[in-house]
Design a protein around this motif. Structure first.
Motif, short mmCIF file in Angstrom:
data_model
loop_
_atom_site.label_atom_id
_atom_site.label_comp_id
_atom_site.label_asym_id
_atom_site.label_seq_id
_atom_site.Cartn_x
_atom_site.Cartn_y
_atom_site.Cartn_z
N ASP A 64 26.26 35.67 40.13
CA ASP A 64 25.68 36.42 39.02
C ASP A 64 24.33 35.90 38.64
OD1 ASP A 64 26.10 34.17 37.34
OD2 ASP A 64 28.18 34.78 37.19
N LYS A 65 23.63 36.70 37.89
CA LYS A 65 22.29 36.33 37.49
C LYS A 65 21.99 36.97 36.15
CE LYS A 65 17.58 36.07 39.12
NZ LYS A 65 16.46 36.98 39.17
N LEU A 66 21.34 36.20 35.32
CA LEU A 66 20.95 36.69 34.01
C LEU A 66 19.55 37.28 34.15
CD1 LEU A 66 22.38 36.45 31.28
CD2 LEU A 66 21.04 34.41 30.84
N VAL A 67 19.38 38.52 33.71
CA VAL A 67 18.07 39.14 33.84
C VAL A 67 17.65 39.81 32.54
CG1 VAL A 67 18.48 39.61 36.29
CG2 VAL A 67 18.94 41.38 34.60
N LYS B 98 30.90 44.81 47.16
CA LYS B 98 32.15 45.43 46.72
C LYS B 98 32.04 45.95 45.29
CE LYS B 98 36.39 43.65 47.36
NZ LYS B 98 37.30 42.50 47.62
N GLN B 99 31.38 45.15 44.46
CA GLN B 99 31.20 45.59 43.08
C GLN B 99 29.84 45.15 42.59
OE1 GLN B 99 34.31 44.75 40.14
NE2 GLN B 99 35.67 44.22 41.84
N LYS C 31 28.38 44.86 38.65
CA LYS C 31 28.52 45.15 37.23
C LYS C 31 27.32 44.61 36.49
CE LYS C 31 32.76 46.60 37.82
NZ LYS C 31 32.88 48.05 38.08
N LEU D 191 23.68 40.41 32.17
CA LEU D 191 24.25 39.61 33.25
C LEU D 191 24.64 40.53 34.39
CD1 LEU D 191 25.14 36.61 33.83
CD2 LEU D 191 27.45 37.41 33.35
N MET E 26 26.33 43.62 32.69
CA MET E 26 26.98 43.41 31.40
C MET E 26 25.92 43.07 30.37
SD MET E 26 29.92 40.62 30.89
CE MET E 26 30.00 39.80 29.32
N MET E 27 25.87 43.84 29.33
CA MET E 27 24.86 43.63 28.29
C MET E 27 25.28 42.42 27.43
SD MET E 27 22.10 45.34 26.89
CE MET E 27 22.29 47.11 26.85
N ILE E 28 24.45 41.41 27.45
CA ILE E 28 24.72 40.22 26.64
C ILE E 28 24.20 40.43 25.23
CG2 ILE E 28 24.22 37.78 26.36
CD1 ILE E 28 26.00 38.37 28.71
N GLU F 1 15.61 44.46 38.91
CA GLU F 1 16.40 43.29 38.54
C GLU F 1 17.72 43.28 39.30
OE1 GLU F 1 15.31 40.86 37.19
OE2 GLU F 1 13.63 41.48 35.94
N VAL G 67 26.53 40.97 37.75
CA VAL G 67 27.57 40.32 38.54
C VAL G 67 27.72 41.04 39.87
CG1 VAL G 67 29.99 39.65 38.63
CG2 VAL G 67 28.78 39.64 36.44
N VAL H 161 29.81 41.23 43.36
CA VAL H 161 31.01 40.82 44.06
C VAL H 161 30.90 41.26 45.51
CG1 VAL H 161 33.52 40.93 44.13
CG2 VAL H 161 32.34 41.12 41.94
N VAL I 69 31.60 35.69 44.43
CA VAL I 69 31.03 36.28 43.22
C VAL I 69 29.76 35.54 42.85
CG1 VAL I 69 31.43 36.80 40.79
CG2 VAL I 69 33.34 36.84 42.41
#
Lengths: 354, 354
Positions: free
Chosen positions: A161-164, A136-137, A139, A149, A141-143, A219, A151, A153, A159
């Motif tokens: 998520d994974k840190l890459v 569905k989504q 995203k 990160l 997100m620049m940490i 990733e 995300v 959905v 939901v």
DNA sequence: CTTAGCACTCGAAGGGCTTGAGTGCTAAGA
DNA sequence: TCTTAGCACTCAAGCCCTTCGAGTGCTAAG
């Protein structure tokens, strides 16, 4: 070929007694605990018949009798009656579970822990099979530079998520561009349909050098694929050691060794689930019926919870063959209903859950 | 009061042998395995002395001798020599751990699993104590109306997130406004300094009705606070059952029961860590020295890994008192170094890790 | 201080005995 | 034909006893 009336009652009484006492059941002690209008001699004849028919076993000649796998099977199929949960028990479970809401992982962990605590056996909970759910989504997100990160959905309201890591010269704007492109290209695709090919074609028009793009794509891809991994939560294995059947370390070791390979257990559950009945049905596997090495001294009771129309997961209880099936089934069912409600509310609206 | 030369060597040999064989060590068998220039009679005299001094114990008169807690203590403090890891072992561990990168949780789980597999004992890994780390970013990402992913980025480079519910009439714009305000107000504050009060004052100028604001604030607050929770990963407890000391189910049960209360173990580790030496030091607790009920048949070896200057966590190994301390220490240290490197690289730049 | 030699200790393993819970069978009764 | 009282039979569990041997501690000589 099913059992005639009196034999049926006798078998039921024997299994009930054995579940309670863990001692081979003798004709006399059976008489003393149940109001049969029979002499012990007649009872012995019947028990001998039941042994002949394969429902009972005798550890040795001068001992009482113990249900065989077939005996338990008959018991769970047509003899036991499922307890109603007491209000107190229901409340305890409800409390344990309702502390967590919205996080699927936490919900399953709590459910599993409640189930184990209430039954006194080992409980397992398998995350839902998400392959047929669709994206569905997505995203990104620049940490910080180089760290993102992702995300994911999914349609089922899940939901993940994974840190890459990505090349750290990629700017937030570029990242946004790529991730939007991926999202638009993949939205509505089911997880099983997402491949490196589909994901690559989704971003073909993005004005970013391929060399950079490829790493980001990869990733994103692994993050999406990771959402599809089954995870298994096991709770309460220490309780096995309190049971008389596991006074023998080697038996216990068998079970513990198997449980420690949670990939195998998850795989078994997953496979089993395919052959499952309609929702809300429980499934019982007894002793040798469990095709998972090391659990042949156990019984495995499972059921299916619903995330969505097509998306399901499993919870279950592993205990000795001499487990209190009726209690386990009723408690497991109650937990399942709670999970279902939580997940349904989660996807729509939160209300009080009871 | 420390031991004089010969006694020292004898004690060392006895502990070494006992660790290897799990059998009480007799004077003759000791002689046959070590080239002492002594007769068994002299050895017996020395062993008798060592018993008098409290380093050894005799299960019964006509048996060999077994190290006492004090004996093990002397052994780990000044007798054993720490093995160097073989290249093969090092490689195995390296491989197991390097599959995961960037996710702290996964890193710790892998490290713990590798440690348990290599040592054959139970391993534990505690997430870092983050209270003194400070908030770097706080993002709230709308998943769907009423459902928000709160992402907390901490100074140590640690990222945590939590899915929460908010009133579903809150728009993405409003959410953005609130979360930006929170972030700006709290940025740079350490976790222990963030309270409902500080968080409330951070958003006092936001043009959103208090009633809505409060729920969002509260969710943000719990998400932040949750980042501070210690989590413990335990791996390999099934391996205990293979050890001769745990052929006795009740002993095993003691340990398993304790391990199942992971909050207690985490608390113990946390408390212990305060009294820790400098980084890179390992700490060994033997038998009765462990003030955690149920582990008095065990030894507990721990060390501290670094996330950041002030931010540390712990890993450790739990095994029988008769554990191979030197192997455990060297392997644990190697794992610690790997964790440190991974985390350092994570906060700066990825390179090959070896 | 060391050591050979020897008496002593004590758990483990095995054999035999007893006990008693539990069965199966038989023969009489309903 | 089914039920049941009565009795003989079985067999693990518990107990005691013996044997065995690994291991010690002590003593007296080197």
């Amino acid at each position: 070929m099913t059992l005639e009336g009196r034999k049926k009652h006798i078998l039921q009484a024997i299994v009930d007694d054995y579940i309670e006492t863990a001692e081979p059941v003798a004709s006399k002690s059976l008489l003393s605990r149940h109001p049969f209008n029979l002499s012990s001699a007649t009872l012995r004849n019947e028990m001998s018949d039941l042994e002949q028919l394969g429902y009972l076993e005798q550890p040795h000649t001068s001992a009482g009798r113990v249900p065989s796998d077939k005996g338990y099977r008959e018991y769970v199929d047509s003899l036991m009656r499922i307890d109603q949960l007491s209000d107190v028990q229901a409340d305890e479970i409800r409390q344990r579970i309702s502390t967590s809401f919205s996080e699927l992982t936490q919900l399953l962990k709590n459910a599993s822990s409640a189930l184990s605590e209430q039954t006194g056996y080992v409980s397992v909970a398998l995350t839902p099979r998400l392959r047929s759910s669709y994206l569905k989504q997505l995203k990104m997100m620049m940490i910080e530079p180089g760290k993102v990160l992702v995300v994911v959905v999914l349609s089922a309201g899940v939901v993940k998520d994974k840190l890459v890591r990505i090349p750290d010269y990629l700017t937030a704007e570029q990242l946004f561009e790529v991730s939007t492109a991926i999202e638009q290209g993949l939205c509505g695709l089911s997880l099983e349909d997402i491949t490196l090919v589909t994901i690559t074609s989704a971003v073909k028009d993005t004005p970013i050098p391929d060399s950079i793009l490829n790493q980001v794509l990869f990733e994103a891809y692994t993050a999406i694929k990771q959402a599809d991994h089954l995870e298994l939560y096991i709770d309460g294995s220490h309780r096995l050691l309190s049971l008389p059947e596991f006074r023998d370390v080697d038996r216990a070791k068998n079970v513990f060794d198997t449980l420690s390979r949670d990939g195998m257990v998850a795989g078994y559950l997953d496979e089993l689930s395919g052959r499952n009945g309609p929702d809300g049905t429980y499934m019982i596997r007894i002793g040798q019926e469990i095709t998972l090495q090391g659990l042949s001294d156990c019984s495995f009771v499972t059921t299916t919870y619903n995330v969505d129309d097509k998306i399901v997961g499993n919870i279950g209880v592993i205990g000795p063959k001499r487990m209190d099936y009726s209690k386990v089934v009723s408690q497991m069912n109650f937990v399942r209903v709670l999970i279902d409600k939580h997940l349904k509310n989660d996807n729509n609206r939160m209300e009080d859950i009871g």
